[in-house]
Design an enzyme around this catalytic site. Structure first.
Site, PDB file in Angstrom:
ATOM      1  N   ASP A  85      38.232  41.705  40.757  1.00 11.54           N
ATOM      2  CA  ASP A  85      39.399  42.367  40.984  1.00 11.54           C
ATOM      3  C   ASP A  85      39.661  41.771  42.596  1.00 11.54           C
ATOM      4  O   ASP A  85      40.813  42.569  43.273  1.00 11.54           O
ATOM      5  CB  ASP A  85      39.525  43.771  40.743  1.00 11.54           C
ATOM      6  CG  ASP A  85      39.707  44.217  39.356  1.00 11.54           C
ATOM      7  OD1 ASP A  85      40.461  43.404  38.572  1.00 11.54           O
ATOM      8  OD2 ASP A  85      39.195  45.136  38.893  1.00 11.54           O
ATOM      9  N   ASP A  97      43.906  40.507  32.640  1.00 12.22           N
ATOM     10  CA  ASP A  97      44.158  40.968  33.919  1.00 12.22           C
ATOM     11  C   ASP A  97      43.619  39.856  35.115  1.00 12.22           C
ATOM     12  O   ASP A  97      44.389  39.756  36.076  1.00 12.22           O
ATOM     13  CB  ASP A  97      43.521  42.195  34.429  1.00 12.22           C
ATOM     14  CG  ASP A  97      43.572  43.226  33.225  1.00 12.22           C
ATOM     15  OD1 ASP A  97      43.623  42.930  31.769  1.00 12.22           O
ATOM     16  OD2 ASP A  97      43.499  44.385  33.344  1.00 12.22           O
TER      17      ASP A  97
HETATM   18  N1  GLY Z   1      43.423  45.735  35.820  1.00 14.73           N
HETATM   19  C1  GLY Z   1      43.377  46.882  34.969  1.00 14.73           C
HETATM   20  C2  GLY Z   1      44.683  47.495  34.486  1.00 14.73           C
HETATM   21  O1  GLY Z   1      45.666  46.896  34.597  1.00 14.73           O
HETATM   22  O2  GLY Z   1      44.770  48.648  34.240  1.00 14.73           O
END
Ligand code: GLY
Length: 401
Positions: A122, A180
């Site tokens: 992330d 994501d």
């Molecule tokens: N990246 C995690 C979400 O979108 O909840």
């Protein structure tokens, strides 16, 4: 044209307006001048974030609200830690407020150490939404170094055999990649431009191409997660974690894909990414379950539609992506995407989604859904909903300037 557009919006909301499981029904009124409406929302957001600042402990990052409306915070290692400083920086850009700026710089200090965090994918969210914006607004060698180190940490999770950056850590036989992850690639493109090292660019393109091959269904909706066999590099299971079902279309996941492939086109000018982004946009906008105010249910196949919850975070990130995507298209497609983003922004700026000053502990938007199957952050404010909302408003204003 726009008058006709909003008149149509009111009529359709009147007809379809019973499908919103929020505290109030949308009672959106025609606004001829969306820029003016956005100007008001940005001014209100600046004030609201000054209130927000006072609620957040100095060593924490805001995350959401609990069921009693109390602020939930996180440390810097949580995937959302970059959104609060990033939103502050967007608001500084829009308002030049020095109090917001001081707050943003203080939070960046807290976040700095994550540049060496190799345990998460992330880093794009965490470091590019924060330091990326800080460096864009006022470039500094120390910001650049932090971003380069962050890109190195992210790239360390790339696997040649799979052709992807690992998303979530798991048992050694599984290599988990979620849609994501497309959002973290922008940091890698920046790193190649900054350093001249093309390996970041190659990783981003390889990850995006592998994701095209394995994440998307024939109708251009996306799975949330692909589990690759770590030994062979082949997909072994496709499923969801935060969506309603393995074969459903989790709303935020569709948004991450849309935004991610729009960035891919911006950074490479490869038409295949534009085509995919357009297909994803069309999937979203033509979906029979997209409500009239165009803020999606938390999953396009959520049980209980039209009484399912909306996800304002999906709405704000899709709006932001559509504004950019409309600029890469001409004619009807360009207009369709921008028109849809206008409806979304108009909805988000309304009191159906925007929290009045001094409420929701200072968050901008209510009605986000983090992880409904995990019973976590359901129908609450979320820092990323605020971030992409402000980003979309600034993008729209820049476009109209
Ligand atoms: N990246 C995690 C979400 O979108 O909840």
């Amino acid at each position: 044209m726009k008058g006709r557009f909003f008149a149509g919006l009111i009529i359709s909301i009147f007809i379809l307006g019973t499908g919103c499981n929020v505290q109030k029904q949308p009672h959106l009124t025609a606004k001829k001048d969306l820029v003016k409406e956005i100007d008001n929302s940005i001014a209100q957001a600046g004030k609201q974030y000054k209130y927000f600042m006072q609620q957040i402990p100095a060593d924490k990052f805001p995350r959401s609200l609990d069921k009693d409306g109390k602020l939930v915070t996180s440390g810097s290692g949580w995937w959302c830690s970059g959104f609060y400083p990033g939103t502050l920086l967007y608001l500084v850009e829009a308002t030049n407020d020095q109090g917001l700026k001081t707050e943003a710089l203080n939070r960046l200090k807290l976040l700095e150490k994550e540049q060496f965090n190799k345990s998460t994918h992330d880093l794009g969210f965490m470091m590019f939404c924060s330091f990326g914006n800080a460096n864009r607004l006022a470039p500094k060698p120390e910001y650049k170094q932090i971003l380069i180190n962050s890109a190195r940490s992210l790239a360390s999770r790339f696997d040649e055999k799979v052709g992807c950056i690992r998303s979530w850590n798991s048992k050694p036989s599984d290599f988990l990649v979620i849609i994501d992850n497309m959002m973290n690639l922008e940091l890698l493109f920046w790193a190649t431009k900054e350093t001249g090292d093309s390996s970041f660019y190659k990783i981003a393109v390889t990850h995006a191409n592998t994701t095209i091959k394995n994440h998307f269904r024939p109708d251009y909706s996306t799975y949330h997660m692909v589990n690759y066999n770590a030994k062979t590099g082949l997909p072994q299971k496709k499923h969801t974690v935060q969506g309603a079902a393995d074969e459903s279309a989790w709303a935020r996941g569709q948004g991450w894909g849309l935004y991610g492939y729009t960035v891919m086109y911006r950074e490479t000018r490869d038409k295949k990414y534009l085509e995919l982004a357009n297909h994803i946009a069309d999937y979203i906008l033509k979906h029979p379950n997209l409500p009239a105010d165009k803020i999606p249910y938390w999953d396009f196949n959520a049980p209980g539609i039209p009484n399912a919850l909306r996800d304002a975070s999906a709405g704000s990130l899709i709006a932001s992506a559509l504004i950019e995507l409309s600029g890469y298209n001409q004619g009807k497609a360009s207009k369709t995407y921008l028109d849809a983003a206008e409806v979304m922004l108009h909805s988000l700026c309304s009191d159906v989604y925007t929290a009045p000053y001094g409420t929701s502990q200072g968050f901008l938007l209510n009605h986000g859904v983090g992880n409904l199957p995990g019973k976590s952050e359901v129908d609450v404010p979320l820092t990323y909903a605020d971030y992409y909302f402000v980003e979309a408003m600034l993008r729209y204003k820049n476009l109209k300037r």
